[in-house]
Each structure stands twice: as structure tokens, then as C-alpha cells.
Design an enzyme around this catalytic site. Structure first.
Site, PDB file in Angstrom:
ATOM      1  N   GLU A   1      10.613   1.529   9.933  1.00 31.15           N
ATOM      2  CA  GLU A   1      11.665   2.468   9.532  1.00 31.15           C
ATOM      3  C   GLU A   1      11.043   3.846   9.607  1.00 31.15           C
ATOM      4  O   GLU A   1      10.211   4.197   8.772  1.00 31.15           O
ATOM      5  CB  GLU A   1      12.155   2.156   8.109  1.00 31.15           C
ATOM      6  CG  GLU A   1      12.854   0.806   7.963  1.00 31.15           C
ATOM      7  CD  GLU A   1      14.168   0.710   8.728  1.00 31.15           C
ATOM      8  OE1 GLU A   1      14.665   1.734   9.237  1.00 31.15           O
ATOM      9  OE2 GLU A   1      14.690  -0.413   8.843  1.00 31.15           O
TER      10      GLU A   1
ATOM     11  N   GLY B   1       7.747   5.159   7.292  1.00 27.79           N
ATOM     12  CA  GLY B   1       6.978   6.403   7.332  1.00 27.79           C
ATOM     13  C   GLY B   1       7.328   7.171   8.585  1.00 27.79           C
ATOM     14  O   GLY B   1       8.399   6.981   9.171  1.00 27.79           O
ATOM     15  N   SER B   2       6.412   8.010   9.006  1.00 25.63           N
ATOM     16  CA  SER B   2       6.705   8.874  10.149  1.00 25.63           C
ATOM     17  C   SER B   2       6.623   8.100  11.462  1.00 25.63           C
ATOM     18  O   SER B   2       5.955   7.069  11.554  1.00 25.63           O
ATOM     19  CB  SER B   2       5.709  10.033  10.176  1.00 25.63           C
ATOM     20  OG  SER B   2       4.413   9.513  10.353  1.00 25.63           O
ATOM     21  N   THR B   3       7.277   8.640  12.473  1.00 23.06           N
ATOM     22  CA  THR B   3       7.236   8.007  13.801  1.00 23.06           C
ATOM     23  C   THR B   3       5.813   8.009  14.339  1.00 23.06           C
ATOM     24  O   THR B   3       5.369   7.022  14.949  1.00 23.06           O
ATOM     25  CB  THR B   3       8.214   8.725  14.746  1.00 23.06           C
ATOM     26  OG1 THR B   3       9.541   8.533  14.224  1.00 23.06           O
ATOM     27  CG2 THR B   3       8.165   8.170  16.160  1.00 23.06           C
ATOM     28  N   ALA B   4       5.065   9.082  14.093  1.00 25.43           N
ATOM     29  CA  ALA B   4       3.691   9.156  14.611  1.00 25.43           C
ATOM     30  C   ALA B   4       2.850   8.000  14.038  1.00 25.43           C
ATOM     31  O   ALA B   4       2.141   7.316  14.785  1.00 25.43           O
ATOM     32  CB  ALA B   4       3.080  10.496  14.246  1.00 25.43           C
ATOM     33  N   THR B   5       2.936   7.766  12.740  1.00 29.01           N
ATOM     34  CA  THR B   5       2.150   6.672  12.152  1.00 29.01           C
ATOM     35  C   THR B   5       2.729   5.321  12.569  1.00 29.01           C
ATOM     36  O   THR B   5       1.979   4.373  12.800  1.00 29.01           O
ATOM     37  CB  THR B   5       2.117   6.800  10.605  1.00 29.01           C
ATOM     38  OG1 THR B   5       1.758   8.127  10.267  1.00 29.01           O
ATOM     39  CG2 THR B   5       1.114   5.838   9.994  1.00 29.01           C
ATOM     40  N   GLY B   6       4.042   5.241  12.698  1.00 32.63           N
ATOM     41  CA  GLY B   6       4.683   3.992  13.137  1.00 32.63           C
ATOM     42  C   GLY B   6       4.144   3.528  14.486  1.00 32.63           C
ATOM     43  O   GLY B   6       3.939   2.333  14.713  1.00 32.63           O
TER      44      GLY B   6
ATOM     45  N   GLU C   1      11.806  16.901  13.203  1.00 34.19           N
ATOM     46  CA  GLU C   1      12.216  16.499  11.855  1.00 34.19           C
ATOM     47  C   GLU C   1      11.558  17.420  10.835  1.00 34.19           C
ATOM     48  O   GLU C   1      10.357  17.326  10.593  1.00 34.19           O
ATOM     49  CB  GLU C   1      11.781  15.050  11.590  1.00 34.19           C
ATOM     50  CG  GLU C   1      12.260  14.560  10.242  1.00 34.19           C
ATOM     51  CD  GLU C   1      11.722  13.198   9.837  1.00 34.19           C
ATOM     52  OE1 GLU C   1      10.544  12.922  10.072  1.00 34.19           O
ATOM     53  OE2 GLU C   1      12.497  12.426   9.253  1.00 34.19           O
TER      54      GLU C   1
ATOM     55  N   LYS D   1       0.850  -1.192   0.000  1.00 32.46           N
ATOM     56  CA  LYS D   1       0.000   0.000   0.000  1.00 32.46           C
ATOM     57  C   LYS D   1       0.887   1.244   0.000  1.00 32.46           C
ATOM     58  O   LYS D   1       1.510   1.578   1.005  1.00 32.46           O
ATOM     59  CB  LYS D   1      -0.916   0.002   1.227  1.00 32.46           C
ATOM     60  CG  LYS D   1      -2.030   1.031   1.091  1.00 32.46           C
ATOM     61  CD  LYS D   1      -2.480   1.612   2.393  1.00 32.46           C
ATOM     62  CE  LYS D   1      -1.537   2.636   2.957  1.00 32.46           C
ATOM     63  NZ  LYS D   1      -1.307   3.821   2.114  1.00 32.46           N
TER      64      LYS D   1
ATOM     65  N   CYS E   1      14.899  10.341   4.870  1.00 29.93           N
ATOM     66  CA  CYS E   1      14.838  10.035   6.300  1.00 29.93           C
ATOM     67  C   CYS E   1      16.193  10.260   6.949  1.00 29.93           C
ATOM     68  O   CYS E   1      16.279  10.704   8.086  1.00 29.93           O
ATOM     69  CB  CYS E   1      14.350   8.614   6.519  1.00 29.93           C
ATOM     70  SG  CYS E   1      15.244   7.389   5.583  1.00 29.93           S
TER      71      CYS E   1
HETATM   72  P1  NAD Z   1       3.346   8.800   6.933  1.00 24.89           P
HETATM   73  O1  NAD Z   1       3.638   8.118   8.211  1.00 24.89           O
HETATM   74  O2  NAD Z   1       2.403   9.934   6.913  1.00 24.89           O
HETATM   75  O3  NAD Z   1       2.786   7.761   5.853  1.00 24.89           O
HETATM   76  C1  NAD Z   1       3.476   6.576   5.524  1.00 24.89           C
HETATM   77  C2  NAD Z   1       2.473   5.539   5.039  1.00 24.89           C
HETATM   78  O4  NAD Z   1       1.607   5.167   6.107  1.00 24.89           O
HETATM   79  C3  NAD Z   1       1.573   5.990   3.909  1.00 24.89           C
HETATM   80  O5  NAD Z   1       1.435   4.928   2.990  1.00 24.89           O
HETATM   81  C4  NAD Z   1       0.255   6.244   4.625  1.00 24.89           C
HETATM   82  O6  NAD Z   1      -0.875   6.126   3.771  1.00 24.89           O
HETATM   83  C5  NAD Z   1       0.268   5.160   5.658  1.00 24.89           C
HETATM   84  N1  NAD Z   1      -0.628   5.366   6.787  1.00 24.89           N
HETATM   85  C6  NAD Z   1      -1.247   6.510   7.184  1.00 24.89           C
HETATM   86  N2  NAD Z   1      -1.979   6.276   8.301  1.00 24.89           N
HETATM   87  C7  NAD Z   1      -1.822   4.967   8.614  1.00 24.89           C
HETATM   88  C8  NAD Z   1      -2.295   4.138   9.668  1.00 24.89           C
HETATM   89  N3  NAD Z   1      -3.075   4.606  10.636  1.00 24.89           N
HETATM   90  N4  NAD Z   1      -1.896   2.849   9.679  1.00 24.89           N
HETATM   91  C9  NAD Z   1      -1.082   2.365   8.731  1.00 24.89           C
HETATM   92  N5  NAD Z   1      -0.601   3.096   7.707  1.00 24.89           N
HETATM   93  C10 NAD Z   1      -0.964   4.387   7.646  1.00 24.89           C
HETATM   94  O7  NAD Z   1       4.792   9.203   6.382  1.00 24.89           O
HETATM   95  P2  NAD Z   1       5.130  10.107   5.120  1.00 24.89           P
HETATM   96  O8  NAD Z   1       4.797  11.523   5.497  1.00 24.89           O
HETATM   97  O9  NAD Z   1       4.521   9.501   3.903  1.00 24.89           O
HETATM   98  O10 NAD Z   1       6.722   9.926   4.999  1.00 24.89           O
HETATM   99  C11 NAD Z   1       7.644  10.757   5.618  1.00 24.89           C
HETATM  100  C12 NAD Z   1       8.207  10.108   6.863  1.00 24.89           C
HETATM  101  O11 NAD Z   1       8.773   8.848   6.544  1.00 24.89           O
HETATM  102  C13 NAD Z   1       9.338  10.900   7.489  1.00 24.89           C
HETATM  103  O12 NAD Z   1       9.188  10.928   8.890  1.00 24.89           O
HETATM  104  C14 NAD Z   1      10.586  10.111   7.129  1.00 24.89           C
HETATM  105  O13 NAD Z   1      11.675  10.296   7.987  1.00 24.89           O
HETATM  106  C15 NAD Z   1      10.061   8.717   7.159  1.00 24.89           C
HETATM  107  N6  NAD Z   1      10.923   7.816   6.382  1.00 24.89           N
HETATM  108  C16 NAD Z   1      11.709   6.910   7.044  1.00 24.89           C
HETATM  109  C17 NAD Z   1      12.574   6.081   6.350  1.00 24.89           C
HETATM  110  C18 NAD Z   1      13.458   5.091   7.051  1.00 24.89           C
HETATM  111  O14 NAD Z   1      13.984   4.210   6.402  1.00 24.89           O
HETATM  112  N7  NAD Z   1      13.623   5.184   8.356  1.00 24.89           N
HETATM  113  C19 NAD Z   1      12.622   6.164   4.942  1.00 24.89           C
HETATM  114  C20 NAD Z   1      11.811   7.095   4.300  1.00 24.89           C
HETATM  115  C21 NAD Z   1      10.954   7.911   5.032  1.00 24.89           C
END
Ligand code: NAD
Length: 476
Positions: A250, A228-233, A380, A177, A284
Site C-alpha cells: 500500500e 509506506g512510500s513507493t520508493a521503499t515499496g 506526493e 515493525k 495516503c
Molecule cells: P517509508 O516508506 O519511509 O517507511 C515505511 C516503513 O518502511 C517504516 O516502518 C520504515 O522503517 C520501513 N522501511 C524503511 N526502509 C525499509 C526497507 N529498506 N525495507 C523495508 N522497510 C523499510 O514511508 P513513511 O514516510 O513512513 O510513510 C509515508 C508514505 O506512506 C507516503 O508515501 C504515503 O502515501 C504512504 N502510505 C500509504 C498508504 C496506503 O494505504 N496506500 C497508507 C498510509 C501511508
């Protein structure tokens, strides 16, 4: 083995569910961040289609996991070859949906192909842990089942490849996704995968940020591989708890660069600028704060400002462009907030003026004399805005670099290898580079410390995260 296929005509996009390219329940618009014009109408899956994709992946699992690893490897190599054959058009699409310069988009495609080929070369042999004293103890690595791959918008192709290759090599099946603002390249990968993998082994669904939680909570998903972001993680981790799913996270970073006092200011500035501004800061592991010795501070800041003023920012399809736009309107607004905060708590010496006209452009921005406690230093920013901070002693720089809830990566810049190594060994992050940046060999694991992540991707460690270790202990 392959299911019936309909090839999507160029310019049209379909979901991949159970080997079929299908329309979504509805559509949504994907916008080019350089022009704010429509790139394409994207299919949007509903909950029913998400469930179909998970069911297809579950149904495909027994046969795929029983397929010898050599054949799964062959399929991955075939997939990498097919991706290579489509490199030019997918790179162009990546620039259109993501914004990055075309050369960088090609680089991302090459990177994805390299990752798939490198990971495909790995193996999961049975390991003898003990033989003797009345016991033969072995460990085998079995697949987990259905993997949910959830990816962000900064490197949509490479981050999907990083998950797809080890998951499928290990014998799992997958539902991917992508992020709603960059779904099109993932759908193209799905189109290619439909011709390579058996039906249901790899599925792609798209959403408008509304299906993630259903996917991560789904009882038939065995593991969530999330970037993705720490908040969503954190939400992913909570949602996975219901069925004790495996998770690899990640997440975000606030990576520090520490410059040592033996560097020439112009050299240090060039390295810092490249590390902070690549992909318009949307990396990231970008350099997100720079610590520079007091004695060099003015000179490094001045050199950084020169580089920022000379940068060519524009549409990624224009070959003169070095830096594209921010990827989406939300991130564009967020980075502008950081700039306003920096204006209040520091001194902007390059960039920092809002772009007028179409496109989410922000010029490389350099901020000096900024308070350590400011949002730009503590959070960040994920954009082309670099705070430059001065330090008196190396111990002070190391302590400030480590004083973060994040711990993704960091860099040390010096002509003295021993001093640089000494500093690097004291940084509490998943990766530290010395005199280089973003070198990520696919046979070497990476992962974040603290709130930057959980687990590792790439390398043998990353592959084994897609498996369950089984111990067999035999009396002899
Ligand atoms: P995000 O967390 O907003 O979204 C990431 C993904 O999660 C998207 O596909 C989104 O649709 C999905 N998502 C949204 N809500 C969700 C939920 N409740 N449950 C499951 N999935 C959900 O992140 P972003 O803004 O797309 O990306 C930027 C962030 O990603 C930055 O913080 C960046 O540092 C991080 N990032 C980390 C790495 C790494 O390897 N550590 C690599 C690239 C980006």
C-alpha cells in the site's frame, strides 16, 4: 497457553518477542512533533532480536494455524475489547508521538477496533468449484506462515490493525515493525497482545529504519504486508524476490479531486479543504491536487483561502486544535521544499510562511495558478499544501487526473449523480469516491493502481491475500 508476562509500567516501553516484553539491545528517542520534546526512550531491537522474533513466530505457527478459526476469531475479539479498554491512554500517546489532534487520535483507535471486529467476522470456507462430470473440485485457503507487517507514521494504529486482523484470523503469525518516529503505540498494542495471543503469534520489534531489509529478506518470512512510500515499496518488492515471498504493498498517492461545474463554490471549497488537510495532509488518499472548472476557479480559490486562514493549527493535546504538526523533522523540511517550489511556479494565496518556534507546524497552504509540471502537482507532497488547477473541459480534467504514475484514489464532486458517475468510471485509480472521502468500510477491499500498490487490504479479498489457495481435484 499464554507465556509468562511482565507488564510494562505506564510510560515504559518494551519489545514483544515470543510472548515476553523485553528491553531492546539499545534505545532511541521518540520526539513529540508539536513540542520537539522527548515522549519516551524507545527500545531498539538489533538483528539478533529481529531474528528471535521471526523464530518465535515460526515456532508458534504450527499450533496457531491448527487452532480452529472460531478460536482465532475469539482471540481477535478479545484483543479488540482490550484495546477499547485502553482507548483513552493509547489515543493520548498517539497524539504525543504522531501529532494529530486528540479527537482524531481517538477516531483512529475506534477505527482500528472497528476494523479488527469487522475482519474477525469474515470466514474462509472451503469452496466447491465444480461437482459433476467426473470431478469434485474444491478450493481451501491455508495460511502462509510468518507475516512481516511494516507500517508508516501517519496512521500507526489503524494500519497495524489492518494487517494484524486478517493475518492472524487466517492462521498466520506476525512480526510487526512500526516506523521509527511512531513506534510507541505499536509497542502498546504488543503489550495488550501479549495477554491475549499465545507466545510468538504476534511480535513487535522497533528499529531506526535499519531492520526493514533484514525482515523483508528473511527466509522464514512468507509474506510482507507493507504500507509506506513507493520508493521503499520498490525495495521491499526487490528484497522479497529472493524467496518469492507474497507482498501486499500500500504505497503513495497523488490523488486528484475533480469538481463539476454544478457545485456551489463555497460547498466545493469546504469539501476540498477537508479532503486535503485531514491529518495535516499526511493521508495516503488525501486530495493532493484539485481540478476546478475555469468558471468557478476564482471563487473556489478565494473560499479555500478563507478556510485556510481560519484554521486552528497547534498541539494536538489542545482541544481547540484542528490541525497538528507534520509528524517528523524530515517531512517538515520536505513539505517546506514543496512550498518553495510552489512559490516559484505558482501563487500562494494562504499559508506558506514558515513557522517560527518549536514544533513542526505548517499552516494549511493554498496554491493557485501553478504549472501542471511543477513538483507540487506531479509528486506526493504528503502535507497541508493544496495546488488548485483550472480546467476547460471534463475530458481534459480526467486526462490530467490520470496522468500520474500513482493511482491510489480520487474524488468527484457534483450535484448530478449521473455525470459524477460517468467521470468516476473514467478515473484509473484503486478507489474513487463521489461526494464523500475516506469512507473505507472494512468489509470492502482497497488497493492502489500502478505505482500506488499491489494487492488489496480489507474485505474478503484482503483476507485471502494472507492465504495460499489450494485446489483439491477428486475423481468421482
Ligand atoms: P517509508 O516508506 O519511509 O517507511 C515505511 C516503513 O518502511 C517504516 O516502518 C520504515 O522503517 C520501513 N522501511 C524503511 N526502509 C525499509 C526497507 N529498506 N525495507 C523495508 N522497510 C523499510 O514511508 P513513511 O514516510 O513512513 O510513510 C509515508 C508514505 O506512506 C507516503 O508515501 C504515503 O502515501 C504512504 N502510505 C500509504 C498508504 C496506503 O494505504 N496506500 C497508507 C498510509 C501511508
Amino acid at each position: 497457553m499464554n507465556a509468562q508476562l511482565q507488564s510494562a509500567p505506564a510510560g515504559e516501553f518494551r519489545l514483544l518477542i515470543n510472548g515476553r516484553l523485553v528491553d531492546g539491545a539499545s534505545t532511541f528517542d521518540v520526539i513529540n512533533p508539536a513540542t520537539e520534546e522527548l515522549v519516551a526512550r524507545c527500545p531498539r531491537a538489533d538483528l539478533n532480536q529481529l531474528n528471535q522474533a521471526v523464530a518465535a513466530a515460526k515456532a508458534a505457527f504450527p499450533a496457531w494455524s491448527a487452532t480452529p478459526i472460531a478460536q482465532r476469531r475469539e482471540k481477535l475479539l478479545q484483543f479488540a475489547g482490550a484495546l477499547e479498554a485502553r482507548l483513552e491512554d493509547i489515543a493520548r500517546l498517539l497524539t504525543q508521538e504522531q501529532g494529530k489532534p486528540l479527537a482524531a487520535a481517538k477516531g483512529e483507535l475506534f477505527g482500528a477496533i472497528y476494523i479488527i471486529r469487522t475482519i474477525a467476522a469474515l470466514d474462509l470456507p472451503v469452496k466447491v468449484l465444480r461437482e459433476g462430470d467426473g470431478a469434485r473440485i474444491v478450493r481451501r485457503h491455508g495460511p502462509l506462515g510468518v507475516i512481516a507487517a511494516i507500517t508508516p507514521w501517519n496512521f500507526p494504529v489503524i494500519l497495524l490493525a489492518t494487517k494484524l486482523a486478517p493475518a492472524l484470523l487466517a492462521g498466520n503469525t506476525m512480526v510487526a515493525k512500526p516506523a521509527p518516529t511512531t513506534p510507541l503505540t505499536s509497542l502498546r498494542l504488543g503489550e495488550i497482545a501479549a495477554k491475549v495471543f499465545p507466545a510468538g503469534v504476534f511480535n513487535v520489534v522497533t528499529d531506526v529504519n535499519d531492520l526493514g531489509s533484514a525482515l523483508t529478506a528473511h527466509p522464514d518470512v512468507a509474506k510482507v504486508a507493507f504500507t509506506g512510500s513507493t520508493a521503499t515499496g520498490k525495495k521491499v518488492m526487490a528484497s522479497a524476490a529472493g524467496t518469492v515471498k507474497r507482498v501486499t504493498l500500500e504505497l503513495g498517492g497523488n490523488d486528484a479531486a475533480i469538481v463539476l461545474d454544478d457545485m456551489a463554490p463555497a460547498d466545493a471549497a469546504a469539501k476540498l479543504f477537508a479532503g486535503a488537510m485531514a491529518n495535516s495532509g499526511q493521508v495516503c488518499m488525501a486530495i493532493k491536487r484539485a481540478y476546478v472548472p475555469e468558471s468557478m476557479y476564482d471563487a473556489v480559490c478565494a473560499e479555500l483561502a478563507k478556510l485556510a486562514d481560519a484554521a486552528v493549527v497547534g498541539d494536538g493535546l489542545d482541544e481547540k486544535t484542528q490541525f497538528g504538526p507534520l509528524q517528523n523533522a524530515q517531512q517538515f523540511r520536505k513539505v517546506q521544499e514543496y512550498i518553495e517550489d510552489a512559490r516559484a511556479h505558482g501563487r500562494i494565496i494562504a499559508g506558506g510562511t514558515p513557522h517560527k518556534g518549536r514544533g513542526y507546524f505548517i499552516r494549511p497552504t493554498i496554491v493557485r495558478d501553478i504549472a501542471e509540471s511543477s513538483r507540487l502537482v506531479q509528486e506526493e507532497q504528503f502535507g497541508p499544501v493544496l495546488p488548485v488547477l483550472s480546467y476547460k473541459t471534463l475530458d481534459d480534467a480526467i486526462a490530467r487526473a490520470n496522468a500520474s504514475e500513482y493511482g491510489l484514489a480520487g474524488t468527484v464532486w457534483s450535484n448530478d449523480p449521473e455525470r459524477a458517475m460517468d467521470v468516476a468510471m473514467k478515473l484509473d485509480t484503486g478507489t474513487v469516491w463521489i461526494n464523500k472521502h475516506l469512507d473505507l468500510p472494512a468489509d470492502v477491499p482497497f488497493g492502489g493502481a500502478r505505482q500506488s500498490g499491489l494487492g488489496a487490504e480489507m474485505g474478503q479479498d484482503g483476507l485471502e491475500e494472507y492465504t495460499q489457495a489450494h485446489i483439491v481435484n477428486q475423481a468421482i
